[in-house]
Motif scaffolding. Structure first.
Motif, PDB file in Angstrom:
ATOM      1  N   ALA A  32      59.840  56.438  43.759  1.00 41.44           N
ATOM      2  CA  ALA A  32      61.271  56.744  43.840  1.00 41.44           C
ATOM      3  C   ALA A  32      61.910  55.992  45.005  1.00 41.44           C
ATOM      4  CB  ALA A  32      61.480  58.253  43.979  1.00 41.44           C
ATOM      5  N   ALA A  33      61.256  55.990  46.140  1.00 38.63           N
ATOM      6  CA  ALA A  33      61.785  55.282  47.313  1.00 38.63           C
ATOM      7  C   ALA A  33      61.860  53.780  47.055  1.00 38.63           C
ATOM      8  CB  ALA A  33      60.926  55.584  48.535  1.00 38.63           C
ATOM      9  N   ALA A  34      60.835  53.230  46.433  1.00 43.03           N
ATOM     10  CA  ALA A  34      60.817  51.790  46.157  1.00 43.03           C
ATOM     11  C   ALA A  34      61.922  51.403  45.178  1.00 43.03           C
ATOM     12  CB  ALA A  34      59.451  51.381  45.609  1.00 43.03           C
ATOM     13  N   LEU A  35      62.102  52.182  44.125  1.00 40.60           N
ATOM     14  CA  LEU A  35      63.168  51.885  43.165  1.00 40.60           C
ATOM     15  C   LEU A  35      64.537  51.989  43.816  1.00 40.60           C
ATOM     16  CD1 LEU A  35      61.805  53.728  39.999  1.00 40.60           C
ATOM     17  CD2 LEU A  35      62.140  51.256  40.263  1.00 40.60           C
ATOM     18  N   GLY A  36      64.718  52.978  44.671  1.00 36.67           N
ATOM     19  CA  GLY A  36      65.985  53.115  45.377  1.00 36.67           C
ATOM     20  C   GLY A  36      66.289  51.905  46.239  1.00 36.67           C
ATOM     21  N   SER A  37      65.282  51.394  46.923  1.00 35.66           N
ATOM     22  CA  SER A  37      65.471  50.206  47.764  1.00 35.66           C
ATOM     23  C   SER A  37      65.807  48.976  46.932  1.00 35.66           C
ATOM     24  CB  SER A  37      64.197  49.928  48.566  1.00 35.66           C
ATOM     25  OG  SER A  37      63.982  50.955  49.485  1.00 35.66           O
ATOM     26  N   MET A  38      65.191  48.864  45.772  1.00 37.85           N
ATOM     27  CA  MET A  38      65.402  47.687  44.931  1.00 37.85           C
ATOM     28  C   MET A  38      66.754  47.693  44.226  1.00 37.85           C
ATOM     29  SD  MET A  38      61.599  46.935  43.262  1.00 37.85           S
ATOM     30  CE  MET A  38      62.172  47.418  41.706  1.00 37.85           C
ATOM     31  N   TYR A  39      67.232  48.862  43.823  1.00 39.56           N
ATOM     32  CA  TYR A  39      68.393  48.915  42.933  1.00 39.56           C
ATOM     33  C   TYR A  39      69.669  49.498  43.525  1.00 39.56           C
ATOM     34  CZ  TYR A  39      65.252  47.523  39.228  1.00 39.56           C
ATOM     35  OH  TYR A  39      64.360  46.843  38.462  1.00 39.56           O
ATOM     36  N   GLY A  40      69.613  50.079  44.700  1.00 41.73           N
ATOM     37  CA  GLY A  40      70.828  50.640  45.271  1.00 41.73           C
ATOM     38  C   GLY A  40      71.281  51.912  44.576  1.00 41.73           C
ATOM     39  N   LEU A  41      70.344  52.656  44.057  1.00 41.78           N
ATOM     40  CA  LEU A  41      70.575  53.975  43.484  1.00 41.78           C
ATOM     41  C   LEU A  41      69.671  54.935  44.235  1.00 41.78           C
ATOM     42  CD1 LEU A  41      70.302  53.069  39.685  1.00 41.78           C
ATOM     43  CD2 LEU A  41      72.409  53.483  40.945  1.00 41.78           C
ATOM     44  N   THR A  42      69.860  56.219  44.038  1.00 38.34           N
ATOM     45  CA  THR A  42      68.953  57.197  44.631  1.00 38.34           C
ATOM     46  C   THR A  42      68.090  57.773  43.528  1.00 38.34           C
ATOM     47  OG1 THR A  42      70.485  57.736  46.390  1.00 38.34           O
ATOM     48  CG2 THR A  42      68.794  59.362  45.903  1.00 38.34           C
ATOM     49  N   PHE A  43      66.786  57.637  43.669  1.00 35.50           N
ATOM     50  CA  PHE A  43      65.836  58.192  42.717  1.00 35.50           C
ATOM     51  C   PHE A  43      65.151  59.386  43.375  1.00 35.50           C
ATOM     52  CE2 PHE A  43      66.484  53.900  41.398  1.00 35.50           C
ATOM     53  CZ  PHE A  43      66.408  53.927  40.015  1.00 35.50           C
ATOM     54  N   VAL A  44      65.119  60.500  42.656  1.00 31.70           N
ATOM     55  CA  VAL A  44      64.455  61.704  43.151  1.00 31.70           C
ATOM     56  C   VAL A  44      63.580  62.273  42.048  1.00 31.70           C
ATOM     57  CG1 VAL A  44      66.293  62.277  44.801  1.00 31.70           C
ATOM     58  CG2 VAL A  44      66.339  63.258  42.501  1.00 31.70           C
ATOM     59  N   THR A  45      62.677  63.143  42.467  1.00 36.65           N
ATOM     60  CA  THR A  45      61.831  63.883  41.533  1.00 36.65           C
ATOM     61  C   THR A  45      62.303  65.332  41.545  1.00 36.65           C
ATOM     62  OG1 THR A  45      60.214  64.508  43.205  1.00 36.65           O
ATOM     63  CG2 THR A  45      59.898  62.350  42.140  1.00 36.65           C
ATOM     64  N   PRO A  46      61.856  66.145  40.613  1.00 35.80           N
ATOM     65  CA  PRO A  46      62.236  67.560  40.680  1.00 35.80           C
ATOM     66  C   PRO A  46      61.861  68.193  42.025  1.00 35.80           C
ATOM     67  CG  PRO A  46      61.323  67.083  38.528  1.00 35.80           C
ATOM     68  CD  PRO A  46      61.127  65.844  39.375  1.00 35.80           C
ATOM     69  N   LYS A  47      60.791  67.710  42.622  1.00 32.76           N
ATOM     70  CA  LYS A  47      60.328  68.228  43.905  1.00 32.76           C
ATOM     71  C   LYS A  47      61.246  67.830  45.065  1.00 32.76           C
ATOM     72  CE  LYS A  47      56.624  66.332  45.437  1.00 32.76           C
ATOM     73  NZ  LYS A  47      55.266  65.804  45.543  1.00 32.76           N
ATOM     74  N   THR A  48      61.896  66.681  44.979  1.00 31.94           N
ATOM     75  CA  THR A  48      62.712  66.178  46.090  1.00 31.94           C
ATOM     76  C   THR A  48      64.214  66.280  45.839  1.00 31.94           C
ATOM     77  OG1 THR A  48      62.633  63.894  45.260  1.00 31.94           O
ATOM     78  CG2 THR A  48      60.907  64.567  46.823  1.00 31.94           C
ATOM     79  N   LEU A  49      64.605  66.760  44.674  1.00 27.28           N
ATOM     80  CA  LEU A  49      66.026  66.831  44.320  1.00 27.28           C
ATOM     81  C   LEU A  49      66.837  67.591  45.355  1.00 27.28           C
ATOM     82  CD1 LEU A  49      68.459  66.512  42.376  1.00 27.28           C
ATOM     83  CD2 LEU A  49      67.673  68.609  41.254  1.00 27.28           C
ATOM     84  N   MET A  50      66.457  68.808  45.664  1.00 31.49           N
ATOM     85  CA  MET A  50      67.291  69.636  46.527  1.00 31.49           C
ATOM     86  C   MET A  50      67.303  69.167  47.976  1.00 31.49           C
ATOM     87  SD  MET A  50      68.886  71.274  44.447  1.00 31.49           S
ATOM     88  CE  MET A  50      69.952  71.963  45.687  1.00 31.49           C
ATOM     89  N   LYS A  51      66.248  68.577  48.444  1.00 27.61           N
ATOM     90  CA  LYS A  51      66.273  68.027  49.804  1.00 27.61           C
ATOM     91  C   LYS A  51      67.359  66.960  49.900  1.00 27.61           C
ATOM     92  CE  LYS A  51      63.543  65.671  53.264  1.00 27.61           C
ATOM     93  NZ  LYS A  51      62.299  64.973  53.583  1.00 27.61           N
ATOM     94  N   HIS A  52      67.410  66.091  48.898  1.00 31.78           N
ATOM     95  CA  HIS A  52      68.433  65.051  48.917  1.00 31.78           C
ATOM     96  C   HIS A  52      69.825  65.658  48.741  1.00 31.78           C
ATOM     97  CE1 HIS A  52      70.447  61.261  48.433  1.00 31.78           C
ATOM     98  NE2 HIS A  52      71.031  61.760  47.349  1.00 31.78           N
ATOM     99  N   MET A  53      69.957  66.573  47.806  1.00 31.27           N
ATOM    100  CA  MET A  53      71.266  67.151  47.525  1.00 31.27           C
ATOM    101  C   MET A  53      71.833  67.872  48.735  1.00 31.27           C
ATOM    102  SD  MET A  53      71.612  65.887  44.665  1.00 31.27           S
ATOM    103  CE  MET A  53      73.184  66.507  44.192  1.00 31.27           C
ATOM    104  N   ARG A  54      71.003  68.616  49.437  1.00 35.54           N
ATOM    105  CA  ARG A  54      71.484  69.319  50.638  1.00 35.54           C
ATOM    106  C   ARG A  54      71.970  68.341  51.698  1.00 35.54           C
ATOM    107  NH1 ARG A  54      66.591  72.744  49.606  1.00 35.54           N
ATOM    108  NH2 ARG A  54      67.446  74.542  48.506  1.00 35.54           N
ATOM    109  N   ALA A  55      71.368  67.170  51.736  1.00 34.17           N
ATOM    110  CA  ALA A  55      71.768  66.158  52.729  1.00 34.17           C
ATOM    111  C   ALA A  55      73.123  65.536  52.395  1.00 34.17           C
ATOM    112  CB  ALA A  55      70.697  65.078  52.822  1.00 34.17           C
ATOM    113  N   VAL A  56      73.498  65.497  51.118  1.00 37.51           N
ATOM    114  CA  VAL A  56      74.735  64.810  50.739  1.00 37.51           C
ATOM    115  C   VAL A  56      75.850  65.734  50.278  1.00 37.51           C
ATOM    116  CG1 VAL A  56      73.564  62.643  50.180  1.00 37.51           C
ATOM    117  CG2 VAL A  56      73.979  64.319  48.372  1.00 37.51           C
ATOM    118  N   MET A  57      75.590  67.027  50.199  1.00 40.08           N
ATOM    119  CA  MET A  57      76.625  67.969  49.735  1.00 40.08           C
ATOM    120  C   MET A  57      77.574  68.312  50.860  1.00 40.08           C
ATOM    121  SD  MET A  57      74.452  70.532  47.276  1.00 40.08           S
ATOM    122  CE  MET A  57      75.770  71.641  46.888  1.00 40.08           C
TER     123      MET A  57
END
Length: 119
Positions: free
Chosen positions: A94-119
């Motif tokens: 997920a981290a590698a794809l995000g770096s390559m494409y300029g999108l944020t890739f998350v898994t069900p396990k990491t979804l809420m950690k990311h969401m809490r950071a950007v909400m």
């Protein structure tokens, strides 16, 4: 996956209390001025902030990545606000794809950690 993502977003909003203002929807259809139509899996918009768009993917989705890159740019969203939730990715992938494409890739396990950071 869409119901999972929407449920997680609603649970987080509930935790923030009754004064937390937001809008959310699932399967949002948008039409651009050139008649291009897209369906967004989950859209969550905290009051006064740009929306968070979550595209939910299970199985192989890499052929669609460029479409998401173009869509993110057309929506004028920062990478952190355009999220691809993929069930079949490891955290490192997920981290590698995000770096390559300029999108944020998350898994069900990491979804809420990311969401809490950007909400």
């Amino acid at each position: 996956m869409e119901w999972y993502a929407l449920g997680k977003m609603l649970a987080e909003a509930k935790q923030r209390g009754k004064t937390y203002a937001f809008s959310c929807a699932r399967n949002v259809k948008i039409r651009f001025s050139n008649e291009d139509v897209y369906e967004l899996d989950v859209v969550f918009r905290p009051a006064g902030q740009p929306p968070l768009v979550i595209e939910c993917k299970s199985g192989e989705f890499r052929q669609d990545i460029e479409k998401y890159v173009r869509l993110r740019k057309r929506l004028n969203l920062p990478a952190a606000k355009f999220i691809v939730l993929a069930t079949d990715l490891e955290d490192a992938q997920a981290a590698a794809l995000g770096s390559m494409y300029g999108l944020t890739f998350v898994t069900p396990k990491t979804l809420m950690k990311h969401m809490r950071a950007v909400m």
